[in-house]
Design a protein around this motif. Structure first.
Motif, PDB file in Angstrom:
ATOM      1  N   VAL A 151     -24.072 -61.219  34.866  1.00  0.00           N
ATOM      2  CA  VAL A 151     -22.976 -62.125  34.523  1.00  0.00           C
ATOM      3  C   VAL A 151     -23.544 -63.536  34.502  1.00  0.00           C
ATOM      4  CG1 VAL A 151     -20.657 -62.908  35.075  1.00  0.00           C
ATOM      5  CG2 VAL A 151     -21.389 -60.590  35.705  1.00  0.00           C
ATOM      6  N   SER A 152     -23.614 -64.094  33.308  1.00  0.00           N
ATOM      7  CA  SER A 152     -24.241 -65.401  33.159  1.00  0.00           C
ATOM      8  C   SER A 152     -23.770 -66.059  31.868  1.00  0.00           C
ATOM      9  CB  SER A 152     -25.765 -65.254  33.133  1.00  0.00           C
ATOM     10  OG  SER A 152     -26.388 -66.496  32.871  1.00  0.00           O
ATOM     11  N   SER A 153     -23.704 -67.371  31.908  1.00  0.00           N
ATOM     12  CA  SER A 153     -23.346 -68.116  30.705  1.00  0.00           C
ATOM     13  C   SER A 153     -24.600 -68.553  29.955  1.00  0.00           C
ATOM     14  CB  SER A 153     -22.495 -69.337  31.072  1.00  0.00           C
ATOM     15  OG  SER A 153     -23.162 -70.142  32.015  1.00  0.00           O
ATOM     16  N   THR A 197     -23.439 -59.908  39.532  1.00  0.00           N
ATOM     17  CA  THR A 197     -24.713 -59.488  38.949  1.00  0.00           C
ATOM     18  C   THR A 197     -25.446 -58.567  39.908  1.00  0.00           C
ATOM     19  OG1 THR A 197     -24.953 -61.475  37.603  1.00  0.00           O
ATOM     20  CG2 THR A 197     -26.978 -60.284  38.173  1.00  0.00           C
ATOM     21  N   GLY A 224     -15.650 -62.433  31.811  1.00  0.00           N
ATOM     22  CA  GLY A 224     -15.634 -61.323  30.876  1.00  0.00           C
ATOM     23  C   GLY A 224     -15.409 -59.977  31.547  1.00  0.00           C
ATOM     24  N   LEU A 242     -25.094 -57.699  29.527  1.00  0.00           N
ATOM     25  CA  LEU A 242     -24.935 -59.120  29.806  1.00  0.00           C
ATOM     26  C   LEU A 242     -23.542 -59.555  29.377  1.00  0.00           C
ATOM     27  CD1 LEU A 242     -26.061 -61.953  30.515  1.00  0.00           C
ATOM     28  CD2 LEU A 242     -26.908 -62.059  28.149  1.00  0.00           C
ATOM     29  N   VAL A 243     -22.852 -60.266  30.254  1.00  0.00           N
ATOM     30  CA  VAL A 243     -21.500 -60.736  29.950  1.00  0.00           C
ATOM     31  C   VAL A 243     -21.310 -62.122  30.535  1.00  0.00           C
ATOM     32  CG1 VAL A 243     -20.519 -59.659  32.013  1.00  0.00           C
ATOM     33  CG2 VAL A 243     -19.057 -60.074  30.013  1.00  0.00           C
ATOM     34  N   GLN A 244     -20.482 -62.915  29.901  1.00  0.00           N
ATOM     35  CA  GLN A 244     -20.201 -64.257  30.396  1.00  0.00           C
ATOM     36  C   GLN A 244     -19.217 -64.211  31.562  1.00  0.00           C
ATOM     37  OE1 GLN A 244     -18.869 -66.618  27.048  1.00  0.00           O
ATOM     38  NE2 GLN A 244     -20.961 -67.027  26.392  1.00  0.00           N
ATOM     39  N   PRO A 245     -19.253 -65.212  32.428  1.00  0.00           N
ATOM     40  CA  PRO A 245     -18.263 -65.268  33.516  1.00  0.00           C
ATOM     41  C   PRO A 245     -16.838 -65.177  32.965  1.00  0.00           C
ATOM     42  CG  PRO A 245     -19.980 -66.888  33.881  1.00  0.00           C
ATOM     43  CD  PRO A 245     -20.226 -66.317  32.509  1.00  0.00           C
ATOM     44  N   LYS A 284     -17.820 -62.302  37.765  1.00  0.00           N
ATOM     45  CA  LYS A 284     -18.378 -63.527  38.322  1.00  0.00           C
ATOM     46  C   LYS A 284     -19.896 -63.410  38.393  1.00  0.00           C
ATOM     47  CE  LYS A 284     -14.332 -63.905  41.361  1.00  0.00           C
ATOM     48  NZ  LYS A 284     -13.881 -63.997  42.778  1.00  0.00           N
ATOM     49  N   PRO A 285     -20.609 -64.514  38.415  1.00  0.00           N
ATOM     50  CA  PRO A 285     -22.075 -64.422  38.537  1.00  0.00           C
ATOM     51  C   PRO A 285     -22.513 -63.621  39.759  1.00  0.00           C
ATOM     52  CG  PRO A 285     -21.454 -66.632  37.884  1.00  0.00           C
ATOM     53  CD  PRO A 285     -20.173 -65.906  38.172  1.00  0.00           C
TER      54      PRO A 285
END
Length: 121
Positions: A119-121, A90, A16, A11-14, A86-87
């Motif tokens: 990819v999500s915040s 995913t 990232g 899992l990573v933030q946009p 980017k989301p």
């Protein structure tokens, strides 16, 4: 027997980064092209990038400049460095290799089990 084992998803933030690895092991004579594909929810599996044994690369239109594929032929390993995620990136990412097993006259295509990238915040 030949196996492809992926690692590095998560899992990573946009915006990232993640680095995926895929190691081929077993009775391998030679490896030709290695690559990464992905399957997003509700979509078909699509090409991300490929790399030949001499280092020539090919990328999907959606990722050049953000993703970099590389390989270490001494380790039978291919990598995918993903930046600016980017989301819509995913997906489950699958490793692929066209290789010739020992004691076989032809090349075959092998797939890994896949690694989830979210990819999500």
């Amino acid at each position: 027997q030949v196996q492809l084992v992926e690692s590095g998803g998560g899992l990573v933030q946009p915006g990232g980064s993640l680095r995926l690895s895929c190691a081929a092991s077993g009775n391998i004579f030679s490896i030709n092209t290695m690559g990464w594909y992905r399957r997003a929810p509700g979509k078909q599996r699509e090409l991300v990038a490929t790399i030949t044994s001499d280092g020539s690369t090919n990328y999907a239109d959606s990722v050049p400049g953000r993703f970099t594929i590389s390989r270490d032929n001494t380790k039978n390993t291919v990598y995918l460095q993903m930046n600016g995620l980017k989301p819509e990136d995913t997906a489950v990412y699958y490793c692929n290799a066209r290789l010739r097993p020992l004691q076989r006259p032809f090349e075959y295509v092998y797939w890994g089990q896949g690694t989830q990238v979210t990819v999500s915040s």
